[in-house]
Write a protein that holds these residues in place. Sequence first.
Motif, PDB file in Angstrom:
ATOM      1  N   ASP A  58       0.851  -1.182   0.000  1.00 40.61           N
ATOM      2  CA  ASP A  58       0.000   0.000   0.000  1.00 40.61           C
ATOM      3  C   ASP A  58       0.892   1.237   0.000  1.00 40.61           C
ATOM      4  OD1 ASP A  58       1.064  -0.199   2.518  1.00 40.61           O
ATOM      5  OD2 ASP A  58      -0.800   0.249   3.586  1.00 40.61           O
TER       6      ASP A  58
ATOM      7  N   ALA B 220      -2.980   5.060  -0.482  1.00 38.93           N
ATOM      8  CA  ALA B 220      -3.574   4.039  -1.347  1.00 38.93           C
ATOM      9  C   ALA B 220      -3.574   2.714  -0.583  1.00 38.93           C
ATOM     10  CB  ALA B 220      -2.785   3.906  -2.643  1.00 38.93           C
TER      11      ALA B 220
ATOM     12  N   ILE C 260      -2.170  10.287  -5.783  1.00 41.17           N
ATOM     13  CA  ILE C 260      -2.768   9.678  -4.599  1.00 41.17           C
ATOM     14  C   ILE C 260      -3.080  10.783  -3.588  1.00 41.17           C
ATOM     15  CG2 ILE C 260      -2.352   8.120  -2.662  1.00 41.17           C
ATOM     16  CD1 ILE C 260      -0.492   6.536  -4.509  1.00 41.17           C
TER      17      ILE C 260
ATOM     18  N   HIS D 245       2.282   3.585  -9.428  1.00 40.44           N
ATOM     19  CA  HIS D 245       0.869   3.434  -9.082  1.00 40.44           C
ATOM     20  C   HIS D 245       0.058   3.644 -10.347  1.00 40.44           C
ATOM     21  CE1 HIS D 245      -3.098   4.963  -7.446  1.00 40.44           C
ATOM     22  NE2 HIS D 245      -2.970   3.798  -6.842  1.00 40.44           N
ATOM     23  N   ARG D 246      -0.672   2.609 -10.734  1.00 45.62           N
ATOM     24  CA  ARG D 246      -1.430   2.633 -11.983  1.00 45.62           C
ATOM     25  C   ARG D 246      -0.482   2.906 -13.144  1.00 45.62           C
ATOM     26  NH1 ARG D 246      -6.945   5.615  -9.679  1.00 45.62           N
ATOM     27  NH2 ARG D 246      -7.543   3.855  -8.316  1.00 45.62           N
TER      28      ARG D 246
END
Length: 252
Positions: A90, A199, A190, A159-160
């Motif tokens: 995370d 996240a 985020i 992230h993504r």
Amino acid sequence: MRVRLLVLAAVGTALLASVMPPVAAHPSRPAVAVYGGSAHAAEGNVRAADLLAKVRDCVPVSNGRYRTDGGTRAKVPVCGARGVVYWKADLDIDCDGRPGRLCNGRTDPFFSDSTAYTQSDGRYLSAETLPYVVVPTPSRIWNHRHHGIRGGSVVAVIHRNRVQYAVVGDAGPYDIIGEASYATAKALGIRPDPRGGGAPSGVTYIAFKNSRVSPIEKRAAAVTLGRRLARQFVRGGRTAVGSGNQRPGSGR
């Protein structure tokens, strides 16, 4: 100058040879980018998908697994590949370090005015402005120092479809992993609020062994070096590259 060159080109090769000054008399743009220079973009950035494809599988290098939050089950291993270590977890918001308008005792109930590493002037890092990653304190589970990871090491945080290059800037609980600064979260899109931001999953951290940004607070240098190491990693080349001089007593 551009108009003059076009006219000369139309006259012909013989006339060009007689009227144009030597090439050395005309300064050219540098072919190699410097830290923070926009020319670096011409070399191409590594896509998030390309980096994630290289860390799809896991060969554990940790002796155990980490929790992502206190009270949760330990299920995150630290994995290794040539020139890197990585983990998938995370992203909790770290607002620690030098207090500012966004990170302070009022905005973050768990705020600490110190970080494990300091910048070149001796002050603690600023979570508001510097993208940094938190690594677990060395323990029997895993010791980042044994794998060439230390303060100032470059980390690609994914992230993504976004990649943000950060530095190792703080150390956290020995059994928890998955934390980065306010600035890192914001750059990744985020929510950076230390009260409920972050996240819950889907964040990959790729730390480049034996890399080093010095001074640690030089954000543009982390991006420049990170992009270069990421390209080498994706292409399968060596990534064990240092940058800058180590300050005495800062090799934690």
